[in-house]
Scaffold this active site. Sequence first.
Site, mmCIF file in Angstrom:
data_model
loop_
_atom_site.group_PDB
_atom_site.id
_atom_site.type_symbol
_atom_site.label_atom_id
_atom_site.label_comp_id
_atom_site.label_asym_id
_atom_site.label_seq_id
_atom_site.Cartn_x
_atom_site.Cartn_y
_atom_site.Cartn_z
ATOM 1 N N ARG A 15 -3.675 0.095 -3.439
ATOM 2 C CA ARG A 15 -3.529 -0.258 -4.852
ATOM 3 C C ARG A 15 -4.912 -0.486 -5.458
ATOM 4 N NH1 ARG A 15 -2.169 -4.903 -5.381
ATOM 5 N NH2 ARG A 15 -1.914 -5.531 -3.219
ATOM 6 N N GLY A 31 1.767 1.713 -3.982
ATOM 7 C CA GLY A 31 2.189 0.963 -5.158
ATOM 8 C C GLY A 31 1.647 1.514 -6.475
ATOM 9 N N HIS A 67 7.638 -11.391 -4.610
ATOM 10 C CA HIS A 67 7.026 -10.611 -3.526
ATOM 11 C C HIS A 67 7.407 -11.276 -2.202
ATOM 12 C CE1 HIS A 67 2.963 -8.894 -1.784
ATOM 13 N NE2 HIS A 67 3.967 -8.067 -1.567
ATOM 14 N N ALA A 120 -0.332 -7.561 3.186
ATOM 15 C CA ALA A 120 -0.875 -7.471 4.550
ATOM 16 C C ALA A 120 -1.057 -8.834 5.207
ATOM 17 C CB ALA A 120 -2.176 -6.655 4.572
ATOM 18 N N CYS A 121 -0.154 -9.767 4.917
ATOM 19 C CA CYS A 121 -0.208 -11.100 5.535
ATOM 20 C C CYS A 121 1.048 -11.431 6.328
ATOM 21 C CB CYS A 121 -0.465 -12.156 4.484
ATOM 22 S SG CYS A 121 -2.137 -12.066 3.825
ATOM 23 N N GLY A 122 1.878 -10.436 6.671
ATOM 24 C CA GLY A 122 2.909 -10.702 7.665
ATOM 25 C C GLY A 122 4.361 -10.690 7.223
ATOM 26 N N LYS A 123 4.670 -10.171 6.032
ATOM 27 C CA LYS A 123 6.082 -10.154 5.609
ATOM 28 C C LYS A 123 6.919 -9.215 6.476
ATOM 29 C CE LYS A 123 5.156 -9.123 1.347
ATOM 30 N NZ LYS A 123 3.698 -9.194 1.545
ATOM 31 N N THR A 124 6.445 -7.968 6.644
ATOM 32 C CA THR A 124 7.224 -7.005 7.427
ATOM 33 C C THR A 124 7.426 -7.539 8.843
ATOM 34 O OG1 THR A 124 6.339 -5.201 6.110
ATOM 35 C CG2 THR A 124 7.287 -4.617 8.250
ATOM 36 N N ASP A 132 9.690 -6.906 1.579
ATOM 37 C CA ASP A 132 8.599 -6.956 0.599
ATOM 38 C C ASP A 132 8.984 -7.587 -0.742
ATOM 39 O OD1 ASP A 132 5.769 -6.254 0.244
ATOM 40 O OD2 ASP A 132 6.445 -4.826 -1.262
ATOM 41 N N ARG A 179 -3.370 -16.017 4.838
ATOM 42 C CA ARG A 179 -4.313 -16.034 5.968
ATOM 43 C C ARG A 179 -5.317 -17.137 5.731
ATOM 44 N NH1 ARG A 179 -4.974 -11.115 8.993
ATOM 45 N NH2 ARG A 179 -3.281 -9.760 8.338
ATOM 46 N N GLY A 239 6.550 -12.842 17.250
ATOM 47 C CA GLY A 239 7.842 -13.363 17.715
ATOM 48 C C GLY A 239 7.848 -14.879 17.878
ATOM 49 N N ASN A 291 6.640 -16.917 15.924
ATOM 50 C CA ASN A 291 6.877 -17.587 14.645
ATOM 51 C C ASN A 291 8.319 -18.094 14.551
ATOM 52 O OD1 ASN A 291 4.235 -17.151 13.859
ATOM 53 N ND2 ASN A 291 4.703 -15.196 12.852
#
Length: 607
Positions: free
Chosen positions: A78, A222, A249, A272-276, A296, A420, A517, A519
């Site tokens: 983006r 995006g 988001h 890029a901080c871990g949602k997926t 997302d 992060r 995992g 988490n």
Amino acid sequence: MKINYLNEIPTKHDRLVSWVKEWAELMTPEGVYWCDGSKAEYDKLSEELVNGGLATRLNPKKRPNCLLFRSDPSDVARVESRTYVASEKQEDAGPLNNWIDPAELKKTMRGFYKGCMKGRTMYVIPFSMGPVGSDIAKIGFEITDSAYVVINMHIMARVTPEVYEVLGADGEFIPTVHSVGKPLARGEKDNGVWPCAPVKDKYIAHFPETREIWSYGSGYGGNALLGKKCLALRIASVQARDEGWMAEHMLILKITSPEGEVKHIAGAFPSACGKTNLAMLIPTIEAWKVETVGDDIAWMKFGADGRLYAINPESGFFGVAPGTSMASNPNAMHSIAKDTIFTNVALTEDGDIWWEGIGYDPPDTLIDWKGNKWNAATAKEPAAHPNARFTAKAANCPVIADNWEDPAGVPIDAFLFGGRRPSTIPLVNQATDWVHGTFVGSAAGSEITAAALDLKAGTVRRDPMAMRPFIGYHVADFLQHWLNIGNKTSDDKLPKIFFVNWFRKTKDGRWLWPGFGDNSRVLEWVFKRCTGKVDAVKTAIGLLPKKEDINISGTDVTSADLEALLSVDIDGWKEELSAIKESYKIYGDRVPRELLDQIDALEKRLG
Ligand code: GTP
Ligand code: SPV
Ligand code: MN
């Protein structure tokens, strides 16, 4: 001007047909093609992309029905500096959005759009964000000259002629327009070179009052798949404010306890901080189960019972490839075993993919994301771009929840915020109530990642609710909207709010928390806070777990590590507080009083 329709116009919706016609007249494509979302269409466009040298078909024995694309090095993420919220008044776009007067911006962009599809096909994509016909869903149309965009949209959104039935002759839709900005001269071909315009000519424009999206010059993510960030976040956030719902988001997951009790958790972490990863995690604690609803974006409306119900408006994952492995995210690895589009990953000699952090060593030589030979022994640069992505079907995820397409949505029990943060921010911290939670979310910060082209990775920036690049209006009004949502229902029906941080490091740079995992160990605490089965410790910053309530058995987290992860670093928090105050200064005098009071209260508690 006579328009060359390549197939029959599939609708009697006059406004839609004349909208397409007007753009075709301006953009002058070779022909106009109405997409139907079928497999035949996907296969045909894939074939054309392969034949034109823009895509590589991966080895069908290793990756059936998979394609690899390499984008232009200037078009890999983006572009926030070229993204605009062109509201009628500048003050309504707020301090975090770029703004140009809408009339002026439209004039400039029309200049770029004039003749921009010469030598190309104009595709018209009908799509639904959310299950077709759900009353939380929305219909959009995207005009584009990129076949790459069409096949990605097939995966990411519901591209189907059923949309015309919902639309009828006069229904509402969100019109979105896209061009890669690279007209072709007579006889010219792309010749395998990703088409796009230089960064200075790119525009990702939103017109919030008229609910329009105009994008020019980029073919990537995006910037170009306009149902995603542009529609489902920037424009939808404006609609949500006006209509009393939420467009966030956020990932959505379903968690089941060993006793069979189910909760739904939504989480907002910056790009890029871990949602997926969190949405697909495999718990490392016995007998817990996590399933994916979305990775997302969440659209949430109040149900008749006064609770918030969430749908995932998307139907696929546009996920970060580097770091994805059988160890970190096996469910993502299974989701990309077939039917996947890879962008900017490396290619092996036997026609498979590779990236940094895939979990096994690279072969001696590869073709890197720029298309060059790459040698493991001598390479100076990564083989895959740090923002390389996979586009995969949600339906191919082995842990997709059975209710992920429920048109009514899933009831949300908890919200997580995160980012992060190598220091200061504890592993998990529960807000004392909704207003405190809104404050905590508003103050979120994160080290910048490679998901945005024009930012310096590594420095901490404030990213309220992980929505900084995606709020389609003034950030302070967005925070007010959160407070308003809290006033619409009783406290016990609102999701409980938590702040998490998987990214804490020691001074010498070691991760303090194993993440992924593991988490689930934090989710267990969150779950038990929702059911009232565990107590918390009240501290100056919020409600923290007792050490013994975070299960670390079977991990290599030491008792001292856990102590550090759950400590309240008063000096660090004083610095944090001054950074929060700085960010609030930027948000200006529209910041709600209640949140300023939260700053004062935190300051007092820190002493
Ligand atoms: P967007 O698609 O950009 O919105 O990103 P996302 O929030 O979905 O992030 P994603 O899950 O793709 O993770 C991005 C990167 O963070 C990947 O390289 C992951 O390996 C890494 N990551 C995710 N979860 C964890 C975690 O718990 N610990 C650590 N150390 N890294 C993680
Ligand atoms: C993000 O940057 O948050 C993404 C990737 O999810 S993109 O769709 O390119 O915005
Ligand atoms: Mn995202």
